[in-house]
Design a protein around this motif. Structure first.
Motif, PDB file in Angstrom:
ATOM      1  N   MET B   1     -24.082  36.010  11.635  1.00 17.61           N
ATOM      2  CA  MET B   1     -23.520  37.145  12.383  1.00 17.61           C
ATOM      3  C   MET B   1     -24.559  37.596  13.400  1.00 17.61           C
ATOM      4  SD  MET B   1     -21.355  40.220  10.773  1.00 17.61           S
ATOM      5  CE  MET B   1     -22.540  41.293   9.958  1.00 17.61           C
ATOM      6  N   ASN B   2     -24.206  37.409  14.640  1.00 20.77           N
ATOM      7  CA  ASN B   2     -25.141  37.637  15.718  1.00 20.77           C
ATOM      8  C   ASN B   2     -25.114  39.063  16.221  1.00 20.77           C
ATOM      9  OD1 ASN B   2     -27.067  36.882  17.458  1.00 20.77           O
ATOM     10  ND2 ASN B   2     -25.809  35.490  18.682  1.00 20.77           N
ATOM     11  N   HIS B   3     -24.343  39.887  15.537  1.00 24.22           N
ATOM     12  CA  HIS B   3     -24.219  41.273  15.990  1.00 24.22           C
ATOM     13  C   HIS B   3     -24.488  42.210  14.820  1.00 24.22           C
ATOM     14  CE1 HIS B   3     -20.397  40.025  14.399  1.00 24.22           C
ATOM     15  NE2 HIS B   3     -20.006  41.275  14.297  1.00 24.22           N
ATOM     16  N   SER B   4     -24.642  43.471  15.142  1.00 27.61           N
ATOM     17  CA  SER B   4     -25.013  44.468  14.137  1.00 27.61           C
ATOM     18  C   SER B   4     -24.159  45.696  14.387  1.00 27.61           C
ATOM     19  CB  SER B   4     -26.491  44.802  14.292  1.00 27.61           C
ATOM     20  OG  SER B   4     -26.767  45.053  15.668  1.00 27.61           O
ATOM     21  N   PRO B   5     -22.861  45.582  14.059  1.00 27.60           N
ATOM     22  CA  PRO B   5     -21.915  46.628  14.470  1.00 27.60           C
ATOM     23  C   PRO B   5     -22.145  47.973  13.787  1.00 27.60           C
ATOM     24  CG  PRO B   5     -20.845  45.039  13.018  1.00 27.60           C
ATOM     25  CD  PRO B   5     -22.204  44.497  13.323  1.00 27.60           C
ATOM     26  N   ALA B  82     -12.128  44.090   6.153  1.00 28.46           N
ATOM     27  CA  ALA B  82     -11.825  44.104   7.581  1.00 28.46           C
ATOM     28  C   ALA B  82     -12.302  45.406   8.206  1.00 28.46           C
ATOM     29  CB  ALA B  82     -10.323  43.952   7.802  1.00 28.46           C
ATOM     30  N   ALA B  83     -12.826  45.317   9.413  1.00 28.39           N
ATOM     31  CA  ALA B  83     -13.243  46.531  10.111  1.00 28.39           C
ATOM     32  C   ALA B  83     -13.109  46.312  11.606  1.00 28.39           C
ATOM     33  CB  ALA B  83     -14.679  46.888   9.750  1.00 28.39           C
ATOM     34  N   PHE B  84     -12.471  47.264  12.255  1.00 26.27           N
ATOM     35  CA  PHE B  84     -12.307  47.195  13.700  1.00 26.27           C
ATOM     36  C   PHE B  84     -13.026  48.365  14.344  1.00 26.27           C
ATOM     37  CE2 PHE B  84      -8.932  44.887  11.712  1.00 26.27           C
ATOM     38  CZ  PHE B  84      -8.828  43.728  12.490  1.00 26.27           C
ATOM     39  N   GLY B  85     -13.291  48.220  15.633  1.00 26.03           N
ATOM     40  CA  GLY B  85     -13.985  49.287  16.345  1.00 26.03           C
ATOM     41  C   GLY B  85     -13.384  49.480  17.722  1.00 26.03           C
ATOM     42  N   GLY B 105     -17.141  40.307  15.784  1.00 21.14           N
ATOM     43  CA  GLY B 105     -17.738  40.710  17.052  1.00 21.14           C
ATOM     44  C   GLY B 105     -16.838  40.414  18.243  1.00 21.14           C
ATOM     45  N   GLU B 106     -15.647  39.890  17.954  1.00 21.43           N
ATOM     46  CA  GLU B 106     -14.713  39.487  18.996  1.00 21.43           C
ATOM     47  C   GLU B 106     -14.020  40.672  19.682  1.00 21.43           C
ATOM     48  OE1 GLU B 106     -11.275  36.192  18.678  1.00 21.43           O
ATOM     49  OE2 GLU B 106     -12.519  36.498  16.880  1.00 21.43           O
TER      50      GLU B 106
END
Lengths: 498, 498
Positions: B1-5, B82-85, B105-106
């Motif tokens: 995972m290249n992101h850190s939401p 699942a988590a959306f932002g 991260g999409e």
């Protein structure tokens, strides 16, 4: 101000903004508070929304109410100087509250009511079973309704707007604290007896739904485990035994008997069912200590005449725990009952109906107050449970009663108990009477202390962390001790001295 | 995972309780999280209420969603993977949002709408005046309705349950951020121009009322002052100029022109009204860059034939900012208008109605798209305001255009602007074209970055703290520069090179 309440007024004068100082209002306030020693101050959105207007109305002198958070402080309100607080004790049977003026530290009033959950079952375990069967919602709702009603009542009675209540402290046993917070109670009575949470809570009234100011600080006492709840932790705080150099006893007699022995270095708590409760459950005439209840009984050794003390006077409607201890002690000392609680003769005040003998304590146009032989037996069972529990507990720690210099007696019984009488019947150990110290409702006492002295939250954590629980119900010694303790004062009186 | 939401899944396996480990569920979870590097984790009551059941259902393996707080972390939910932002940009004229899958991260989709506050006044200052007159409530309500509708729409469009949205980032100018949070806007336009709050907010959706999961993390970008809002701070983050070794320019053309010049060591922001806005406000045919809008115009120098590029093809219904720049540039380069924006002749596409000359850009059965001489004047006024503002701003810092190696162009204009054309009409400085870098909506770009990389919140604070604001509107130099800049490209072309 000799107190340090959970919600307190602070007035800060801010430098007004200028073309050379365009600091935003929120930051300006935070800076001023930091200068006053309040770092890390949270400003809830509801207060921040009124900040700019209030600052300009007041010429940049802000009257704030502030309370602690886990990490620092929170501004509870602005433009307010009055602040009230409520200490709540959520007992399995009764809920009690005390209202304080947080600015003066004065106690304003108190109120109590039956815990509405009683209708789901007098015993808490019954309530947990009903919760498991799908009645968790109705159980939490009924408790909430009861508490909300009590808070509304006490505020109304004393002309305090509930919106001016900025702090609430809550002490209850583990199951009651869980119901209060809406936490899962199902695992508490199942091995390995794990609660959802033991830690203390420092939250806002908005989160708990309590009908006070929504920014109010709500503090819930920590539990030490499934069987040692926040009420005991609060009571230990109130008793002060955790600061003693020598081990002191703290006995809380409510629906259960909870005994704490401890000092600065260690705290040991034992708990067990007390058989039929000493208050209420034992006798049909049993009542809580309130106006119109008999609290003292004296029987003339010669004439058999009865002298009663009634709380606030008037016609008595029942007898409270301390009155019952007096009564049984006097019945025994006058020779009306024997060691085993049986009536020694007939006639006089001894009446018999359907083969059941009773002692008529009081007779009026309204009716009669009497205590049956069966009820005396029940009472002796309870006192036996309590004493033998105490005995085995103290012994298990390697001490004897003689080693203990202070015995704090709390619970409904504790308010007016006459140690001499309690010793006479063998309910309390036979030690010098001045070592007994009555505490009243220690749980709400501790809750009131934290309400007025927020720094005590730290001591509460220390107490909770220090407690060791000792399960006593399955103790073989206890069974043995119980046999003898069912007599007055005991079949082996030397045991009373430990 | 290249992101850190801002909201992220963590699965923790807890040791199940036993008779030798009766740690309460909440503490058990906190301990396990601490071992995983998440110290100081807050467990909201709503999650705690479900904790015991979830742990026992899952065999003490907890699927958690976690988000940051000011002091540590908060468990946002349990039993969810699942988590959306959503990244939100609250512009004075338009509100935009982008939906992300925080786990992958999409980017899932985007949506936009007019800011419903526009009906209270196109200009934000008019809205603040109406707020002062008692319309603050309707103004905040209308914005909230617009945002709530937009969020509902984008979730519905992409089959995402709004309750699965666990993070929202919000960027807006100072006044929009205040309206969003319900903060007092009245003092922002009054000397000494002090907002209620400049700091960033890290709060829960429950506090803001946003229609997503009530525990969702909501991050609101900090303002740097009354005139430099969170949208600029977010845009600076997106542009990256705060990491450059050499000063770079960042131009955001929206309702106002905001220009930032800065590098690693300093950031200077200047802002000013751009006259009639370059998008929308200038011409009746002006539209935002969306399907069916003309984005490119080419006029054949010989035949005068017009070639149009329409976004997503089809019949054009208007022209966007970049199209307008193309059009004016082509009209000038083809000799159809002169230096001052006047038509040089008649006939052909030049039509005259009621004494007003217009250039007919497109004609269809549905109607005609034309640009009047008056509209061209308005456009030139805007480009003059923008350029001269840029010129004076850069000069005031002691630099010239030639010193600047990178010019980021953001705002509605920035999406498709042809630097060559913009230089032709004297809107952008005459520097090597490759130095211009289009950014699109930089404010929502930065909001999306923080949504996917929570550690950037720290950089945002550094940016906001580093910004110095330079008030330009009253600059005498500006008035002088403005005169020449109203011609194409300028009365003193050497100025274009700085």
């Amino acid at each position: 101000m000799n107190h340090s309440p959970l919600a307190f007024p602070v007035t800060v004068a801010l430098p007004p903004p200028s073309s050379s100082d365009k600091t935003a209002d929120a930051d300006r306030l935070a800076d001023a508070l930091r200068d006053r020693g309040f770092g890390n101050v949270e400003l809830p959105l509801g207060v921040l929304r009124r900040l700019s207007g209030e600052l300009r109305r007041s010429g940049f002198t802000a009257d704030l109410l502030i309370g602690p958070t886990a990490e620092g402080y929170r501004v509870l309100d602005i433009g307010k100087k009055a602040a009230f607080g409520i200490a709540l004790d959520i007992g399995s049977t009764n809920v009690e509250c005390v209202l304080f003026d947080l600015v003066t530290g004065e106690k304003i009033g108190e109120a109590g009511a039956e815990n509405p959950q009683v209708r789901f079952g007098y015993d808490v375990l019954t309530r947990v079973q009903r919760s498991m069967m799908g009645e968790f919602g109705p159980l939490t709702d009924s408790l909430a309704e009861g508490l909300h009603g009590l808070i509304a009542l006490i505020c109304e009675d004393h002309g305090v707007a509930s919106d001016d209540v900025y702090a609430v402290t809550v002490a209850g046993n583990t199951i009651m604290s869980h119901f209060f917070l809406g936490l899962d109670v199902n695992n508490i009575p199942l091995s390995p007896y794990v609660p959802a949470a033991n830690k203390s809570f420092l939250m806002t009234a908005g989160e708990t739904g309590l009908p006070v100011n929504r920014n109010a600080v709500v503090y819930v006492f920590p539990n030490s485990g499934s069987y040692v709840g926040g009420d005991i932790v609060s009571g230990i705080l109130y008793s002060g035994i955790y600061r003693e150099d020598e081990p002191a006893l703290f006995i809380d007699v409510g629906t259960n008997v909870e005994v704490t022995l401890g000092c600065r270095d260690w705290i040991m708590v034992g708990a067990g069912a007390a058989g039929p409760a000493l208050e209420g459950g034992v006798a049909t005439i049993g009542k809580k200590a309130e106006a119109g209840t008999i609290s003292r009984v004296r029987i003339d050794r010669m004439s058999g005449a009865v002298a009663l003390e009634v709380i606030e006077g008037g016609e008595p409607g029942g007898i409270c725990g301390s009155g019952l201890i007096d009564l049984v002690s006097e019945l025994f000392s006058s020779g009306i009952i024997d060691q085993s609680g049986k009536f020694t003769g007939d006639g006089g005040r001894i009446i018999e109906r359907d083969g059941v003998k009773s002692y008529r304590l009081y007779q009026s146009a309204k009716g009669e107050l009497s205590l049956s032989e069966h009820e005396i037996k029940n009472f002796l069972l309870s006192k036996a449970a309590m004493f033998s529990f105490l005995y085995v507990f103290v012994k298990s720690i390697g001490l004897s009663f003689g080693d203990i210099r202070k015995v704090y007696v709390a619970g409904a019984l504790g308010c007016g108990i006459d140690p001499e009488k309690a010793v006479t019947i063998g309910m309390l150990p036979d030690i010098p009477r001045e070592r007994f110290i009555p505490l009243g409702n220690s749980s709400i006492g501790g809750a009131g202390m934290v309400l007025l002295h927020r720094e005590l939250m730290e001591e509460v954590e220390e107490i909770a962390a220090k407690i060791t629980y000792r399960e006593m119900n399955e103790d073989a010694d206890l069974m043995h001790a119980l046999q003898g303790a069912m007599f007055i004062p005991h079949t082996e009186p030397e045991i009373l001295k430990g």
